[in-house]
Design an enzyme around this catalytic site. Sequence first.
Site, PDB file in Angstrom:
ATOM      1  N   ARG A 116       0.893  -1.162   0.000  1.00  0.00           N
ATOM      2  CA  ARG A 116       0.000   0.000   0.000  1.00  0.00           C
ATOM      3  C   ARG A 116       0.923   1.201   0.000  1.00  0.00           C
ATOM      4  O   ARG A 116       1.577   1.498   1.009  1.00  0.00           O
ATOM      5  CB  ARG A 116      -0.907  -0.006   1.228  1.00  0.00           C
ATOM      6  CG  ARG A 116      -1.529   1.357   1.483  1.00  0.00           C
ATOM      7  CD  ARG A 116      -2.708   1.346   2.393  1.00  0.00           C
ATOM      8  NE  ARG A 116      -3.852   0.791   1.710  1.00  0.00           N
ATOM      9  CZ  ARG A 116      -5.105   0.916   2.148  1.00  0.00           C
ATOM     10  NH1 ARG A 116      -5.358   1.561   3.269  1.00  0.00           N
ATOM     11  NH2 ARG A 116      -6.100   0.379   1.472  1.00  0.00           N
ATOM     12  N   HIS A 143      -6.804   0.684  -7.028  1.00  0.00           N
ATOM     13  CA  HIS A 143      -7.085  -0.099  -5.815  1.00  0.00           C
ATOM     14  C   HIS A 143      -7.788  -1.378  -6.301  1.00  0.00           C
ATOM     15  O   HIS A 143      -8.983  -1.572  -6.114  1.00  0.00           O
ATOM     16  CB  HIS A 143      -7.970   0.718  -4.868  1.00  0.00           C
ATOM     17  CG  HIS A 143      -8.020   0.204  -3.460  1.00  0.00           C
ATOM     18  ND1 HIS A 143      -7.355  -0.932  -3.048  1.00  0.00           N
ATOM     19  CD2 HIS A 143      -8.663   0.674  -2.365  1.00  0.00           C
ATOM     20  CE1 HIS A 143      -7.591  -1.131  -1.759  1.00  0.00           C
ATOM     21  NE2 HIS A 143      -8.379  -0.172  -1.314  1.00  0.00           N
ATOM     22  N   GLN A 146      -9.929  -3.799  -4.042  1.00  0.00           N
ATOM     23  CA  GLN A 146     -11.196  -3.174  -3.672  1.00  0.00           C
ATOM     24  C   GLN A 146     -12.232  -3.399  -4.771  1.00  0.00           C
ATOM     25  O   GLN A 146     -13.370  -3.789  -4.507  1.00  0.00           O
ATOM     26  CB  GLN A 146     -10.966  -1.674  -3.457  1.00  0.00           C
ATOM     27  CG  GLN A 146     -12.203  -0.920  -3.033  1.00  0.00           C
ATOM     28  CD  GLN A 146     -12.641  -1.291  -1.624  1.00  0.00           C
ATOM     29  OE1 GLN A 146     -11.859  -1.248  -0.707  1.00  0.00           O
ATOM     30  NE2 GLN A 146     -13.909  -1.656  -1.461  1.00  0.00           N
ATOM     31  N   ASP A 238     -16.606   7.697  -2.791  1.00  0.00           N
ATOM     32  CA  ASP A 238     -15.375   7.540  -2.002  1.00  0.00           C
ATOM     33  C   ASP A 238     -15.071   8.913  -1.390  1.00  0.00           C
ATOM     34  O   ASP A 238     -15.667   9.927  -1.776  1.00  0.00           O
ATOM     35  CB  ASP A 238     -14.236   7.054  -2.935  1.00  0.00           C
ATOM     36  CG  ASP A 238     -12.914   6.791  -2.207  1.00  0.00           C
ATOM     37  OD1 ASP A 238     -12.919   6.682  -0.957  1.00  0.00           O
ATOM     38  OD2 ASP A 238     -11.868   6.689  -2.892  1.00  0.00           O
ATOM     39  N   CYS A 278     -16.138   2.384  -0.561  1.00  0.00           N
ATOM     40  CA  CYS A 278     -15.022   1.483  -0.231  1.00  0.00           C
ATOM     41  C   CYS A 278     -14.647   1.547   1.237  1.00  0.00           C
ATOM     42  O   CYS A 278     -14.027   0.624   1.751  1.00  0.00           O
ATOM     43  CB  CYS A 278     -13.819   1.820  -1.107  1.00  0.00           C
ATOM     44  SG  CYS A 278     -13.287   3.527  -0.954  1.00  0.00           S
ATOM     45  N   ARG A 306     -13.562  -8.134   0.746  1.00  0.00           N
ATOM     46  CA  ARG A 306     -12.120  -7.919   0.586  1.00  0.00           C
ATOM     47  C   ARG A 306     -11.367  -9.198   0.940  1.00  0.00           C
ATOM     48  O   ARG A 306     -10.409  -9.584   0.275  1.00  0.00           O
ATOM     49  CB  ARG A 306     -11.651  -6.765   1.485  1.00  0.00           C
ATOM     50  CG  ARG A 306     -12.141  -5.384   1.084  1.00  0.00           C
ATOM     51  CD  ARG A 306     -11.525  -4.896  -0.213  1.00  0.00           C
ATOM     52  NE  ARG A 306     -10.081  -4.850  -0.138  1.00  0.00           N
ATOM     53  CZ  ARG A 306      -9.378  -3.863   0.423  1.00  0.00           C
ATOM     54  NH1 ARG A 306     -10.010  -2.806   0.898  1.00  0.00           N
ATOM     55  NH2 ARG A 306      -8.051  -3.903   0.464  1.00  0.00           N
TER      56      ARG A 306
END
Length: 321
Positions: A116, A143, A146, A238, A278, A306
């Site tokens: 990340r 991402h 996700q 988001d 998310c 996830r």
Amino acid sequence: MAHELLTPVESLQSRDLLGIKDISKQEALALLELAARLKEGTRAGAERLHWDNLRILAMIFEKPSLRTRFTFETAMVQLGGHAVYLSPAEIGLGKRESVADIARNLERWCHVVMGRVFAHESLVDLAQWGDKPVINALCDEEHPCQALADFLALRESKGHLEGLKMAYIGDGNNVAHSLMLLAGHTGVNITVACPVGYEPSAKYVEIARTFAEASGSNVEIVNDPYAAVEGADAVYTDVWASMGQEAETAKREQDFKGFQVNSALMSAAKPDAVAMHCLPAHRGSEITDDVMDSAQSIVFDQAENRLHAQKAVIAALVGGF
Ligand code: CP
Ligand code: NVA
């Protein structure tokens, strides 16, 4: 004996997952199938699957996390492996040590690396300098884990994906890029509504359109959230300021006014539209409490998925079962 749920996705073995942009439609669909099977298996009591040999995941974090850390670590436990967490402070990617040297250390100890990071380039370097698969667990561009979890949740909710319409409202960011790309691969029509100047990158729009064209769907970018949600089966949002953009929070709060997913906007979508995020959510900014907590909200299904999406990704890249 390895578990029969861990059927391989041959073409992904030993590859990296740096973004949805790097996988084919067939690979995206195979990952969704594998994730769904692994989820079913977990629910039916197959909590622990087993590789023939112990596998180790290195988890590099330059940013904070709840979902990503917990689900990657748990995914490795359920797969019969182990995960080692490297915090932003201790690893100092590119500061305490070069990315190339970190990669050449990690490859001696582990079988797969997840990162990340701030810059997508750091993931490219990790993949280039190390010989183990690298998974993007969020960077400035994508991402992907996700998006896989999200499309699994959407399919669970609607029974299918092809032909659906998703409206993404807000910042044309990493999450928006991966959603556009996976929408293209799954035949979901996607309309992204952003304030002027916050549209997704042209490069990602172009790739997503190429994917969508092959699936018979379309990718639209607009500046009007109400136009975007018309006929939508899913309304996704988001945060307005992503991790690393905290200094822009006040300006963005101004610039994104009118782009809040609230009950008025939801009522302009299809009556059975689902609300997606998310997470983490800034309740009262990009999404209101009443939408987050409504029966239409599938945000916690996304979070649950996830775990299963990442088990599928890890199993596909690492193989060995
Ligand atoms: N959605 C997501 O990646 O959450 P975290 O930042 O908590 O990992
Ligand atoms: N766009 C957000 C997603 C967080 C999961 C960020 O990058 O911070």
